[in-house]
Design an enzyme around this catalytic site. Structure first.
Site, PDB file in Angstrom:
ATOM      1  CG  ASN A 155      12.347   9.651 -41.067  1.00 33.45           C
ATOM      2  OD1 ASN A 155      13.543   9.732 -40.842  1.00 33.45           O
ATOM      3  ND2 ASN A 155      11.433  10.252 -40.320  1.00 33.45           N
ATOM      4  CB  ILE A 170      14.012   3.233 -40.631  1.00 38.02           C
ATOM      5  CG1 ILE A 170      12.631   3.613 -41.175  1.00 38.02           C
ATOM      6  CG2 ILE A 170      14.271   1.743 -40.777  1.00 38.02           C
ATOM      7  CD1 ILE A 170      12.484   3.458 -42.680  1.00 38.02           C
ATOM      8  CE1 TYR A 188      11.040   5.700 -33.306  1.00 40.91           C
ATOM      9  CE2 TYR A 188      10.679   5.732 -35.671  1.00 40.91           C
ATOM     10  CZ  TYR A 188      10.513   6.297 -34.429  1.00 40.91           C
ATOM     11  OH  TYR A 188       9.799   7.462 -34.312  1.00 40.91           O
ATOM     12  CE  LYS A 221      22.902   1.860 -33.562  1.00 37.57           C
ATOM     13  NZ  LYS A 221      24.071   1.012 -33.555  1.00 37.57           N
TER      14      LYS A 221
END
Length: 66
Positions: A22, A26, A29, A31
């Site tokens: 995914n 990823i 998250y 960022k």
């Protein structure tokens, strides 16, 4: 959610697990400040096989309320 976790609940860190495939999640998250902590091999079973997950973590000291 992280404001509540760190500000109200006074947690030290928050972690999450995300399927290694995914890439979009990823990226998002990452960022907001989560960093990869580990890859857990064959962590769950789905679609006829075992899947790996990435454990991502953010510490209270690193959260700036993005």
């Amino acid at each position: 959610m992280l404001d509540y976790a760190f500000g109200t609940l006074n947690l030290h860190k928050v972690y999450l697990l995300v399927d290694v495939e995914n890439a979009g999640a990823i990226h998002v998250y990452g960022k907001v400040g989560f960093e990869t902590e580990a890859t857990l091999r064959e962590e769950f079973y789905a679609g006829g096989g075992y899947r790996d997950v990435v454990r991502m973590v953010i510490f209270a000291r690193d959260w700036d309320g993005v």
